[in-house]
Design an enzyme around this catalytic site. Structure first.
Site, short mmCIF file in Angstrom:
data_model
loop_
_atom_site.label_atom_id
_atom_site.label_comp_id
_atom_site.label_asym_id
_atom_site.label_seq_id
_atom_site.Cartn_x
_atom_site.Cartn_y
_atom_site.Cartn_z
N LYS A 1 55.91 34.59 35.53
CA LYS A 1 55.00 33.48 35.23
C LYS A 1 54.59 33.47 33.76
CE LYS A 1 53.31 32.90 39.99
NZ LYS A 1 52.13 32.60 40.84
N LYS B 1 43.89 33.29 32.28
CA LYS B 1 44.58 33.98 33.37
C LYS B 1 45.85 34.59 32.80
CE LYS B 1 46.65 33.43 37.89
NZ LYS B 1 46.83 32.58 39.07
N TYR C 1 37.25 40.85 46.61
CA TYR C 1 37.53 41.17 48.01
C TYR C 1 36.51 42.17 48.55
CZ TYR C 1 41.72 38.81 46.52
OH TYR C 1 42.58 37.87 46.00
N LYS D 1 40.74 36.42 34.28
CA LYS D 1 41.46 37.05 35.38
C LYS D 1 42.72 37.73 34.85
CE LYS D 1 43.86 35.73 39.54
NZ LYS D 1 44.31 34.66 40.37
N GLU E 1 41.59 29.08 25.02
CA GLU E 1 41.78 28.48 26.35
C GLU E 1 40.43 28.09 26.97
OE1 GLU E 1 44.27 27.59 28.17
OE2 GLU E 1 46.06 28.60 27.42
N SER F 1 43.54 41.35 43.52
CA SER F 1 44.09 42.12 44.64
C SER F 1 44.55 43.52 44.23
CB SER F 1 45.25 41.34 45.27
OG SER F 1 46.26 41.05 44.32
C1 PBG Z 1 47.88 31.47 42.45
C2 PBG Z 1 46.92 32.60 42.35
C3 PBG Z 1 47.21 33.96 42.18
C4 PBG Z 1 46.01 34.65 42.30
C5 PBG Z 1 45.01 33.69 42.52
N1 PBG Z 1 45.59 32.42 42.51
C6 PBG Z 1 48.50 34.67 42.00
C7 PBG Z 1 49.39 34.32 40.90
O1 PBG Z 1 49.04 33.64 39.93
O2 PBG Z 1 50.56 34.73 40.98
C8 PBG Z 1 45.86 36.14 42.27
C9 PBG Z 1 44.68 36.70 43.00
C10 PBG Z 1 44.74 38.17 43.22
O3 PBG Z 1 45.69 38.86 42.84
O4 PBG Z 1 43.79 38.65 43.85
N2 PBG Z 1 48.03 30.66 41.36
#
Ligand code: PBG
Length: 325
Positions: A218, A196, A314, A249, A234, A275
């Site tokens: 983050k 991620k 989505y 992701k 990972e 998203s």
């Molecule tokens: C939370 C999480 C996030 C997403 C899924 N779980 C956001 C982040 O890490 O800030 C993002 C999903 C998306 O953008 O559709 N840990």
């Protein structure tokens, strides 16, 4: 012109094209994310995700029934936590009667065959909007992992099929697996968000759950988007620690990572069409610059072609409908 090979023969008409298609999309490939809010009969459109909603649990249950009826077999739950329940420990995350725990039960009661996954990370519950516990301005790893184990076990108690840790703390997959073993949840799975990346494309999601980090970013836990080998490391570690499925992701800008990880692991691979990727297609379609339906099917097929076995998207509902035509 005399040619030995004429590649266009296999592209001549829809019949032969569908016969030789290397990748076929079906609703079995989709994981539908759902945003759940407190209250009754509430449905709020997310401003930066047109056509996507945060719903109260009663309406979420109706949505799950509808998703099941069009062939979608899996939902991934996210909840919006009330501000007054947020703190630095994230303890609302393992409240037996919390919104997530109630949602898991209600959905499994209403549609028992629907495979239910839950996001596991502290950010929706954190007063700092971070995925972990904060001490002296740092996100501390080991205390966060302890919290994630409690959170995962509480989801298992509520009846979740598979938890999906999205926090990127070190060692959490092994700790959660051990936690499940110790508490008798030997049938509960783990889908690890293994690779991620720290991505600007999560913006609309953070609007949906009001979970943007209150300070900093983050980057001390999510991966640097400059890296590829690290994604394989990972994923392999998560498989070793007991992940049933690994995830990459974001999705679209990371198809190279999807393929790389797919080639390295012996477990199913999922990808999260996040998203910001949804928002970009919606925005361009709204402007009349692309055909939304075609963009959706092309995008989702590209994920599968890259090596994804599962796609969290989505567009799950729209795509299932398009495929049924
Ligand atoms: C939370 C999480 C996030 C997403 C899924 N779980 C956001 C982040 O890490 O800030 C993002 C999903 C998306 O953008 O559709 N840990």
């Amino acid at each position: 012109m005399l040619l030995q090979r004429r590649n266009r023969i296999l592209r001549a008409n829809p019949s032969i094209r569908s016969m030789v298609a290397e990748t076929v999309l079906t609703p079995n490939d989709f994981i539908a994310p759902l945003f759940i809010d407190e209250g009754r009969n509430i449905q709020t459109e997310i401003a930066s995700m047109p056509g996507y909603y945060r719903r109260s649990l009663d309406l979420t249950v109706n949505e799950v029934k509808e998703l099941w009826s069009i062939g979608i077999k899996c939902v991934l739950l996210f909840i919006k936590c009330k501000d007054e329940l947020k703190d630095n420990t994230g303890k609302e995350a393992w409240n037996k009667n919390g919104l997530m725990q109630r949602s898991i039960k209600a959905i499994k009661d209403a549609v028992p065959e629907m495979y239910v996954m839950t996001d596991v990370a502290l950010d929706p519950y954190s007063s700092f909007g971070h995925d972990g516990i904060v001490e002296n301005g740092e996100i501390v790893n080991d205390p966060t992992v302890e919290a994630l184990v409690k959170m995962s076990i509480s989801h298992a108690e509520a009846g979740v099929d598979m938890v999906a840790p999205s926090d990127m703390m070190d060692g959490r997959i092994g700790a959660i697996r051990q936690g499940f073993e110790d508490s008798g949840f030997t049938k509960t799975g783990i889908m690890a968000y293994s690779a991620k990346y720290a991505s600007c494309f999560y913006g609309p999601f953070r609007d949906a759950l009001d979970s943007a980090p209150g300070f900093g970013d983050k980057k001390t836990y999510q991966m640097d988007f400059a890296n590829r080998t690290e994604a394989v490391k990972e994923a392999l570690m998560d498989v070793e620690e007991g992940a049933d499925i690994v995830m990459v992701k974001p999705g679209l800008p990371y198809l190279d990572i999807v393929r790389e990880v797919k080639n390295a692991v012996d477990v199913p691979l999922s990808v999260y069409n996040i998203s910001g990727e949804y928002a970009m297609i919606k925005a361009a379609a709204k402007m009349g610059w692309i055909n939304e339906e075609k963009a959706v099917l092309e995008t989702l097929t590209a994920f599968k072609r890259a090596g994804a076995d599962l796609i969290a998207t989505y567009f799950a509902k729209d795509a299932a409908r398009l495929l049924a035509r």
